[in-house]
Design a protein around this motif. Structure first.
Motif, PDB file in Angstrom:
ATOM      1  N   VAL A  90      -4.592  -5.892  -1.947  1.00 22.63           N
ATOM      2  CA  VAL A  90      -4.096  -5.398  -0.812  1.00 22.63           C
ATOM      3  C   VAL A  90      -2.967  -4.276  -1.279  1.00 22.63           C
ATOM      4  O   VAL A  90      -2.058  -4.474  -1.900  1.00 22.63           O
ATOM      5  CB  VAL A  90      -3.204  -6.484  -0.047  1.00 22.63           C
ATOM      6  N   ARG A  91      -3.294  -3.089  -0.775  1.00 29.55           N
ATOM      7  CA  ARG A  91      -2.316  -2.029  -1.017  1.00 29.55           C
ATOM      8  C   ARG A  91      -1.108  -2.059   0.173  1.00 29.55           C
ATOM      9  O   ARG A  91      -1.199  -2.220   1.156  1.00 29.55           O
ATOM     10  CB  ARG A  91      -3.074  -0.626  -0.991  1.00 29.55           C
ATOM     11  N   VAL A  92       0.140  -2.045  -0.506  1.00 28.65           N
ATOM     12  CA  VAL A  92       1.249  -2.021   0.125  1.00 28.65           C
ATOM     13  C   VAL A  92       2.340  -0.780  -0.276  1.00 28.65           C
ATOM     14  O   VAL A  92       2.227  -0.344  -1.525  1.00 28.65           O
ATOM     15  CB  VAL A  92       2.012  -3.227   0.417  1.00 28.65           C
ATOM     16  N   ASP A 133       8.861  -5.006   0.189  1.00 30.00           N
ATOM     17  CA  ASP A 133       9.569  -6.250  -0.233  1.00 30.00           C
ATOM     18  C   ASP A 133       8.468  -7.092  -0.705  1.00 30.00           C
ATOM     19  O   ASP A 133       7.625  -7.536  -0.144  1.00 30.00           O
ATOM     20  CB  ASP A 133      10.457  -7.066   0.603  1.00 30.00           C
ATOM     21  N   VAL A 134       8.506  -7.375  -1.914  1.00 27.85           N
ATOM     22  CA  VAL A 134       7.299  -8.273  -2.832  1.00 27.85           C
ATOM     23  C   VAL A 134       7.310  -9.606  -2.340  1.00 27.85           C
ATOM     24  O   VAL A 134       6.324 -10.087  -1.920  1.00 27.85           O
ATOM     25  CB  VAL A 134       7.424  -8.427  -4.356  1.00 27.85           C
ATOM     26  N   GLU A 135       8.326 -10.293  -2.170  1.00 28.38           N
ATOM     27  CA  GLU A 135       8.489 -11.624  -1.602  1.00 28.38           C
ATOM     28  C   GLU A 135       7.759 -11.841  -0.174  1.00 28.38           C
ATOM     29  O   GLU A 135       6.983 -12.796  -0.024  1.00 28.38           O
ATOM     30  CB  GLU A 135       9.682 -12.216  -1.712  1.00 28.38           C
ATOM     31  N   THR A 136       8.215 -10.804   0.850  1.00 26.66           N
ATOM     32  CA  THR A 136       7.587 -10.864   2.080  1.00 26.66           C
ATOM     33  C   THR A 136       6.243 -10.576   1.921  1.00 26.66           C
ATOM     34  O   THR A 136       5.561 -11.325   2.851  1.00 26.66           O
ATOM     35  CB  THR A 136       8.327  -9.628   2.913  1.00 26.66           C
ATOM     36  N   GLY A 169      -0.542 -12.143  -7.651  1.00 29.43           N
ATOM     37  CA  GLY A 169       0.894 -11.331  -7.743  1.00 29.43           C
ATOM     38  C   GLY A 169       0.583  -9.893  -7.684  1.00 29.43           C
ATOM     39  O   GLY A 169      -0.776  -9.383  -7.291  1.00 29.43           O
ATOM     40  N   VAL A 170       1.381  -9.006  -8.290  1.00 28.47           N
ATOM     41  CA  VAL A 170       1.161  -7.662  -8.302  1.00 28.47           C
ATOM     42  C   VAL A 170       0.061  -7.021  -9.330  1.00 28.47           C
ATOM     43  O   VAL A 170       0.356  -7.390 -10.390  1.00 28.47           O
ATOM     44  CB  VAL A 170       2.655  -6.667  -8.334  1.00 28.47           C
ATOM     45  N   GLU A 171      -0.984  -6.369  -8.994  1.00 25.02           N
ATOM     46  CA  GLU A 171      -1.872  -6.263  -9.919  1.00 25.02           C
ATOM     47  C   GLU A 171      -1.682  -4.614 -10.543  1.00 25.02           C
ATOM     48  O   GLU A 171      -1.760  -4.618 -11.595  1.00 25.02           O
ATOM     49  CB  GLU A 171      -3.362  -6.167  -9.232  1.00 25.02           C
ATOM     50  N   THR A 172      -1.292  -3.746  -9.915  1.00 23.03           N
ATOM     51  CA  THR A 172      -0.992  -2.455 -10.193  1.00 23.03           C
ATOM     52  C   THR A 172       0.331  -1.803  -9.326  1.00 23.03           C
ATOM     53  O   THR A 172       0.635  -2.251  -8.490  1.00 23.03           O
ATOM     54  CB  THR A 172      -2.365  -1.529  -9.728  1.00 23.03           C
ATOM     55  N   LEU A 173       0.793  -0.756 -10.120  1.00 28.69           N
ATOM     56  CA  LEU A 173       1.798  -0.080  -9.480  1.00 28.69           C
ATOM     57  C   LEU A 173       1.589   1.398  -9.988  1.00 28.69           C
ATOM     58  O   LEU A 173       1.105   1.779 -11.070  1.00 28.69           O
ATOM     59  CB  LEU A 173       3.246  -0.463 -10.153  1.00 28.69           C
ATOM     60  N   ASP A 174       1.772   2.239  -9.130  1.00 29.96           N
ATOM     61  CA  ASP A 174       1.457   3.923  -9.143  1.00 29.96           C
ATOM     62  C   ASP A 174       2.413   4.383  -8.112  1.00 29.96           C
ATOM     63  O   ASP A 174       3.212   3.951  -7.527  1.00 29.96           O
ATOM     64  CB  ASP A 174       0.117   4.142  -8.863  1.00 29.96           C
ATOM     65  N   GLY A 183       5.657  -4.893  10.142  1.00 33.57           N
ATOM     66  CA  GLY A 183       5.915  -3.338  10.079  1.00 33.57           C
ATOM     67  C   GLY A 183       5.774  -2.922   8.826  1.00 33.57           C
ATOM     68  O   GLY A 183       6.397  -1.595   8.433  1.00 33.57           O
ATOM     69  N   ILE A 184       4.737  -3.401   8.003  1.00 31.28           N
ATOM     70  CA  ILE A 184       4.423  -2.871   6.593  1.00 31.28           C
ATOM     71  C   ILE A 184       3.188  -2.316   6.779  1.00 31.28           C
ATOM     72  O   ILE A 184       1.968  -2.670   7.322  1.00 31.28           O
ATOM     73  CB  ILE A 184       4.192  -4.193   5.819  1.00 31.28           C
TER      74      ILE A 184
END
Length: 322
Positions: free
Chosen positions: A227-229, A234-237, A267-272, A308-309
């Protein structure tokens, strides 16, 4: 006169007795042994066919696997229990797969047994008739070597197909990937496997050319959802929304039967520069991972819209000029 008659009858009687003894000796010799050899060969062939038929019925019924599962079910984990229940289902597809596998193995065993018994019987009969088997065996050996060199590919295909069937690497209805072709198996033979891909193309794959097989239909499957956000979300949300969707799907009467374990949030797989990716995995019934993943994406979109994300869009350079 009596002496003369006795003298004339004696040679005739001796001749009759000699002929009778010779006939009995001949009949008790080679013909009797040949008859016994043929009867033994027919009996062995019949016994082999009976054994193969019982073996085939046992494979089709699947009785041994089911008894073993029942005896050890109390010691299995929840995942193993669910997996075994899926395998045990006597669906028409599973029955057809077992039936074709059993028939293929049975046909091969019957053919091999008949050929071996026939060849041995012919050689033994010729030996009883005092034929010289040396030239025959030498010619057969030369012919076998010539045929082996000329039919290496055919022998390779048949041997590979035999091991695939015996080891149950795949069967009718399985979704497999063999490299160049991937799709649903429609027919499994000793030389050719027929695979129907997603576009409807029917692939004929020689078993000897299959170097590896990826089977999506055995045991269990896994639906992997990324899931791309937005980066500032907010990661917890996001994690809480993903967990809610997973719990709702597991509680759903239709989707719940396809899910074997509770969804796992990795959890979080990637960050860019455009955002981050959150990964969720769900163990499912074989071939149902795609349906579960599609249902998850639809439900998660509604949850993200309510919160609202928005899904981040890739950067779009804008060029201006006269």
């Amino acid at each position: 006169m009596n002496e003369l008659t006795k003298t004339l009858k004696q040679p005739v009687q001796d001749t009759v007795e000699t002929v009778a003894e010779a006939d009995w000796a001949f009949l008790l010799g080679a013909p009797l042994r040949i008859t016994i050899i043929i009867l033994i060969a027919l009996t062995l062939n019949l016994l082999v066919r009976v054994f193969v038929r019982r073996f085939t019925d046992h494979i089709i019924s699947g009785g041994a696997a089911r008894r073993s599962t029942v005896e050890t079910r109390a010691k299995r984990t929840r995942l193993r229990q669910a997996t075994e229940r899926i395998i045990e289902q006597d669906s028409p597809q599973a029955l057809q797969r077992r039936k074709q596998r059993a028939q293929t193995v049975a046909s091969l065993l019957r053919s091999l047994a008949s050929i071996i018994i026939t060849v041995i019987t012919v050689l033994m009969v010729l030996s009883e008739l005092d034929f010289n088997l040396g030239p025959i065996l030498a010619s057969a050996g030369i012919a076998g070597v010539a045929i082996g060199f000329g039919a290496q590919t055919l022998v390779k295909d048949y041997l590979a197909g035999l091991f695939m069937v015996v080891e149950d690497q795949y069967g009718i209805g399985d979704v497999i990937d063999v490299g160049e072709a991937s799709g649903t198996v429609e027919e499994v033979g000793l030389r050719i496997t027929k695979i129907r891909d997603v576009n409807g193309t029917l692939w004929y794959v020689r078993n000897g050319e299959i170097l590896r097989v990826g089977n999506n239909s055995q045991g269990w499957a896994r639906a992997v959802m990324d899931v791309r956000v937005p980066y500032d979300a907010d990661v917890e949300t996001v994690n809480e929304l993903v967990r809610q969707v997973g719990a709702e799907m597991q509680a759903d009467p239709d989707l719940g039967e396809k899910i074997l374990e509770e969804p796992e949030l990795w959890g979080v797989e990637t960050l860019d520069g455009t955002g981050m990716t959150v990964r969720l995995v769900i163990k499912t019934v074989p071939l149902e991972q795609w349906a579960v993943a599609r249902a998850f994406r639809v439900r998660l979109k509604d949850k993200l819209d309510e919160a609202g994300i928005k899904i981040p869009l890739p950067p779009m350079p804008l060029f201006t000029g006269q």
